[in-house]
Enzyme design. Structure first.
Site, PDB file in Angstrom:
ATOM      1  N   SER A  98       1.009  -1.151   0.115  1.00  0.00           N
ATOM      2  CA  SER A  98      -0.014   0.010  -0.150  1.00  0.00           C
ATOM      3  C   SER A  98       0.938   1.318   0.025  1.00  0.00           C
ATOM      4  CB  SER A  98      -1.180   0.013   1.167  1.00  0.00           C
ATOM      5  OG  SER A  98      -0.268  -0.237   2.385  1.00  0.00           O
ATOM      6  N   LYS A 133      -5.496   9.146  -7.832  1.00  0.00           N
ATOM      7  CA  LYS A 133      -5.586   7.731  -6.984  1.00  0.00           C
ATOM      8  C   LYS A 133      -7.054   7.410  -7.030  1.00  0.00           C
ATOM      9  CE  LYS A 133      -4.370   5.949  -2.507  1.00  0.00           C
ATOM     10  NZ  LYS A 133      -5.821   5.314  -2.187  1.00  0.00           N
ATOM     11  N   ARG A 154      -6.114  -7.795  -4.140  1.00  0.00           N
ATOM     12  CA  ARG A 154      -4.862  -7.722  -3.259  1.00  0.00           C
ATOM     13  C   ARG A 154      -4.954  -8.565  -2.111  1.00  0.00           C
ATOM     14  NH1 ARG A 154      -4.095  -4.067   0.857  1.00  0.00           N
ATOM     15  NH2 ARG A 154      -1.945  -3.551   1.177  1.00  0.00           N
ATOM     16  N   GLU A 191      -6.140  -0.633 -11.070  1.00  0.00           N
ATOM     17  CA  GLU A 191      -7.584  -0.329 -10.191  1.00  0.00           C
ATOM     18  C   GLU A 191      -8.600  -0.669 -11.030  1.00  0.00           C
ATOM     19  OE1 GLU A 191      -6.256   0.424  -7.251  1.00  0.00           O
ATOM     20  OE2 GLU A 191      -8.044   1.409  -6.214  1.00  0.00           O
ATOM     21  N   LYS A 307       5.017   9.314  -7.786  1.00  0.00           N
ATOM     22  CA  LYS A 307       6.254   8.037  -7.843  1.00  0.00           C
ATOM     23  C   LYS A 307       7.133   8.480  -8.654  1.00  0.00           C
ATOM     24  CE  LYS A 307       2.276   4.786  -8.608  1.00  0.00           C
ATOM     25  NZ  LYS A 307       1.488   4.151  -9.586  1.00  0.00           N
ATOM     26  N   CYS A 436     -10.154   4.585  37.621  1.00  0.00           N
ATOM     27  CA  CYS A 436     -10.487   3.824  36.465  1.00  0.00           C
ATOM     28  C   CYS A 436     -11.715   3.339  36.804  1.00  0.00           C
ATOM     29  CB  CYS A 436      -9.354   2.748  36.521  1.00  0.00           C
ATOM     30  SG  CYS A 436      -9.235   1.652  35.422  1.00  0.00           S
TER      31      CYS A 436
HETATM   32  S1  IVH Z   1       0.490   2.356  -6.940  1.00  0.00           S
HETATM   33  C1  IVH Z   1       3.592   0.085  -4.377  1.00  0.00           C
HETATM   34  N1  IVH Z   1      -1.024   3.903  -8.149  1.00  0.00           N
HETATM   35  O1  IVH Z   1      -3.990   2.937  -3.687  1.00  0.00           O
HETATM   36  C2  IVH Z   1       2.592   0.793  -4.784  1.00  0.00           C
HETATM   37  N2  IVH Z   1      -1.978   2.952  -6.489  1.00  0.00           N
HETATM   38  O2  IVH Z   1      -3.070   3.100  -0.824  1.00  0.00           O
HETATM   39  C3  IVH Z   1       1.195   0.436  -5.388  1.00  0.00           C
HETATM   40  N3  IVH Z   1      -4.401   3.278  -6.131  1.00  0.00           N
HETATM   41  O3  IVH Z   1      -3.608  -0.709  -3.130  1.00  0.00           O
HETATM   42  C4  IVH Z   1       0.213   1.303  -5.753  1.00  0.00           C
HETATM   43  N4  IVH Z   1      -4.665   4.650  -7.720  1.00  0.00           N
HETATM   44  O4  IVH Z   1      -5.555   0.151  -4.706  1.00  0.00           O
HETATM   45  C5  IVH Z   1      -0.990   3.106  -7.195  1.00  0.00           C
HETATM   46  N5  IVH Z   1      -2.093   5.456  -9.518  1.00  0.00           N
HETATM   47  C6  IVH Z   1      -2.232   4.711  -8.487  1.00  0.00           C
HETATM   48  C7  IVH Z   1      -3.393   4.207  -7.700  1.00  0.00           C
HETATM   49  C8  IVH Z   1      -3.329   3.297  -6.502  1.00  0.00           C
HETATM   50  C9  IVH Z   1      -5.200   4.004  -6.729  1.00  0.00           C
HETATM   51  C10 IVH Z   1      -4.740   2.313  -4.968  1.00  0.00           C
HETATM   52  C11 IVH Z   1      -4.135   0.892  -5.089  1.00  0.00           C
HETATM   53  C12 IVH Z   1      -3.500   0.682  -3.645  1.00  0.00           C
HETATM   54  C13 IVH Z   1      -3.917   1.766  -2.769  1.00  0.00           C
HETATM   55  C14 IVH Z   1      -2.780   2.159  -1.870  1.00  0.00           C
END
Ligand code: IVH
Length: 716
Positions: A98, A133, A154, A191, A307, A436
């Site tokens: 995550s 996201k 997942r 996703e 990223k 308590c």
């Molecule tokens: S990258 C190692 N990119 O967010 C990193 N995650 O909080 C892998 N998510 O479980 C995740 N949009 O379900 C990534 N553009 C995006 C995303 C994304 C949604 C979700 C995904 C992940 C969660 C993490």
């Protein structure tokens, strides 16, 4: 279950009283969980699929009549946790991780700063892939020889559910990757989501048919995927955006954005708003722009993800626990709602700390019903912050007040304000208890801070005599990441505790042999199957991994990550236990040895000493160990590397990597990266400017390496 069905006549759900329905709901939840476990983890189902379906249907029907019974733990809601429902399990070749969250701009600056320090960049510019996201479900699609072979959810990150048949019905998921020369193994991750329009239309249809109404598009996407009949999934319009990857037999591109274009060439949809950014300012501007567009998008997003674009840098940065260092989710501000505070209850935690919990008139915030809210501590209720500053312009919180609450992502809800205009007449200030609430009525003291001042957290002084603390420890003990004892949820545990059957962890393991006396089956809502399953669960946990065992002991400051570090550091229970006993007696060498472990410092050592210094605790541990068949040694990472098991100290300035990076690499290869030199140190890697540590190394006759010699030794 066949037996239970024969012996009990089922009442029509419409005729059940709420109390009856509650008991049956709890019993069915336990039975379903136990059956899932037998089916998935033990491969030994004890009932037929039809019987299982009947149980689930009845369970769902009860929840439909009494939606207030639905909790996050309910088997109907378990998505993204352990695999649930009836799908085969799939172990991910590369774990699905995550993301860490950023809320404020400063968090983003800190994120970039950490990366710069870690990579020790001077002139190189960092490029980022900035992506929305998507608020859906992450999915891993495995292609072998270009053909889709498995689609997995997942799950808990290590293991998900096999939903291949359902995923094949999605238009956005190619059955075969386009293009020539695709790597033999490709795991494409992304996703699955439902558009807002499709979600509203689906709910209309569900309502007309008297079926489940979904709270939000995410839940409806999850519900649509977890259908046993793929034709139902096919009738639900689900989309898929590719944004990441798991196992790849070869990497076709060198950057994140390159990979996104490659996914497109393979036949996937990727998010059109994705952008390559060259600076922090660029990232923040992207966040603002996407936030403005959020309402107009036809799919839900809850933030943006940044990223590092270069994949070689992603690899250098690696992971901390379950999140990558090279990515972060910058969330949008929390959603807010107004409601009435009905009451304030005091919760006593495992270590005796008090948390006031606000009981709210239930209210929906961002698709979730909120009924409880943390009020942190006495000062917070009075309107005073941690550093003595005013909160809410000094407004205190009173029972009966109208409060504004907010929920940001997965973060627990908070009270952000009190609406004074709506305060009823004659409300009184809340008086924090001085004793308590446990039957011992022990005095409550406020903890001291590190600087010796009075802190804000109140604690019961009853320690092990306080039943609240005992029960909280037991809850942690049976929880999923500790002993994971199925069928022993909080309610059952509380019941067993109140009856005096389970007062300490070892008692759980003696339950089966005491069953005749206890007559568990006579407990309302506890059928023969539940008892059988509970005992089977208990038996299966007599063998336990060391890190889980250490975590389950419930020492203060020893969470999961610390427990893992301790387990890896000592390898076996005997070695760890021996060290703890010595530390409790103040043995300096043993303290230094523990201190040398990665991620372990003073706070943990003090806590270990306090725990094992208490004879009551030593007794609890001893009795528990006697009930177990094996505490499985911890795996030492990469034991075949040249430096596995060695202790190394880095000193002076390194030129090819930063100190953090060097330590992380050493640990990945199974070495211990220590902070100080002792006679147990194997290598000191000294760069220019090395001082006292180098002298120490010479004193102890420890081998000293240059940075290049070290790199050669580890084969890099
Ligand atoms: S990258 C190692 N990119 O967010 C990193 N995650 O909080 C892998 N998510 O479980 C995740 N949009 O379900 C990534 N553009 C995006 C995303 C994304 C949604 C979700 C995904 C992940 C969660 C993490």
């Amino acid at each position: 279950m066949a037996k239970t069905a024969k012996t009990k006549t089922l009442t029509d759900i419409a005729k059940l009283t709420k109390a009856q329905a509650k008991v049956e709901h709890m019993r069915l939840a336990l039975e379903l969980e136990a059956h899932d476990k037998r089916y998935y983890q033990e491969d030994a189902p004890s009932i037929s699929d039809a019987e299982y379906d009947a149980l689930r249907q009845r369970f769902n029907a009860i929840e439909k009549r009494f939606p207030e019974f639905v909790t996050a733990e309910s088997p109907s809601q378990k998505i993204g946790a352990m695999p649930s429902g009836r799908f085969k399990k799939v172990r991910h070749a590369v774990p699905m991780l995550s993301l860490d969250n950023a809320f404020a701009e400063q968090d983003v600056l800190d994120f970039v700063g950490r990366i710069e320090r870690f990579l020790k960049l001077s002139d190189d510019k960092i490029d980022f892939s900035a992506e929305p996201k998507i608020d859906g479900l992450s999915m891993s699609l495995r292609y072998e020889g270009g053909e889709l072979v498995t689609a997995a959810t997942r799950g808990d990150g290590a293991e998900g559910e096999d939903v291949t048949a359902n995923i094949r019905t999605l238009e956005d998921v190619p059955q075969k990757l386009k293009g020539r020369n695709v790597p033999d193994i490709c795991e494409v991750r992304g996703e699955v989501y439902m558009t807002k329009k499709a979600f509203l239309a689906l709910n209309e249809r569900q309502k007309a048919a008297g079926d489940t109404i979904f709270a939000n598009p995410r839940n409806s996407a999850a519900g649509s995927l977890r259908q046993k009949d793929p034709s139902i999934t096919a009738s639900r319009p689900l989309g898929f955006f590719a944004y990441s990857w798991g196992q790849m037999s070869a990497m076709p591109e060198k950057t994140q954005t390159g990979m996104i274009h490659w996914f497109e060439r393979c036949g996937f949809k990727t998010n059109p708003l994705t952008k390559l950014c060259h600076s922090v300012e660029h990232l923040i501007a992207f966040h603002h722009k996407i936030e403005e567009q959020r309402g107009e998008l036809d799919y839900d997003i809850d933030g943006v993800v940044y990223k590092i674009d270069r994949i070689d840098w992603q690899e250098r940065l690696g992971f901390v626990s379950r999140t990558p260092r090279w990515a972060i989710a910058h969330k949008f501000p929390a959603e807010r709602a107004m409601t009435v505070l009905r009451d304030i209850e005091i919760q006593v935690g495992r270590t005796g700390s008090f948390t006031p919990v606000g009981k709210l008139e239930p209210v929906g915030v961002g698709g979730v019903i909120v009924q409880n809210v943390t009020l942190h501590n006495e000062d917070y209720i009075k309107g005073i912050g941690n550093k003595g500053e005013q909160l809410r312009e000094g407004r205190d919180i009173r029972i009966g007040d109208t409060v504004v609450i907010q929920r940001a992502g997965d973060v627990i809800p908070q009270v952000v304000d009190v609406v004074i205009d709506k305060r009823p007449k004659n409300t009184k200030e809340f008086h924090f208890p001085k004793k308590c609430p446990c039957p011992l009525h022990t005095d409550v003291v406020r903890e001291e801070t590190a600087t010796g001042e009075e802190g804000s957290r109140a604690r019961c002084t009853g320690e092990f005599a306080c039943p609240y603390q005992k029960i909280e420890h037991l809850k942690l003990f049976v929880s999923r990441r500790a002993f994971d004892i199925d069928g022993l949820g909080e309610k059952q545990l509380q019941y067993f505790f109140d009856e005096g059957w389970v007062r300490e962890p070892a008692d759980i393991f003696t339950l089966p042999k005491r069953n005749a006396k206890l007559k568990l089956e006579e407990i309302e809502g506890y059928g023969e199957t539940s008892v059988r399953n509970l005992f089977a669960a208990i038996e299966s946990r007599r063998r336990i991994a060391l890190e889980r065992f250490i975590y389950a002991l419930g020492m203060r400051h020893v969470g999961e990550t610390t427990a893992l570090a301790l387990a890896r550091g000592y390898g076996s229970w005997d070695a760890f236990h021996d060290a703890c006993l010595k530390i409790a007696k103040g043995d300096e060498d043993t303290i230094a040895e523990m201190d040398a472990l990665d991620q372990i410092g003073d706070t943990v050592i003090k806590s270990v000493a306090a725990y094992f210094g208490e004879s009551h605790n030593r007794g609890i541990v001893e009795r528990l160990v006697k009930e177990l068949s094996e505490i499985v040694d911890a795996e030492k990472p990469k034991s075949n590397s040249a430096v596995a098991g060695k202790t190394v100290v880095f000193t002076g300035s390194l030129e090819k990597m930063t100190r953090d990076e060097a330590k992380a690499t050493a640990e990945r290869l199974g070495a211990k990266a220590a902070g100080s030199v002792s006679k147990k140190t194997d290598y000191v890697v000294a760069g220019p400017g090395a001082g006292s540590k180098l002298a120490e190394a010479k004193k102890h006759g420890v081998q000293v390496l240059t940075e290049d010699e070290w790199l050669k030794l580890i084969g890099e």
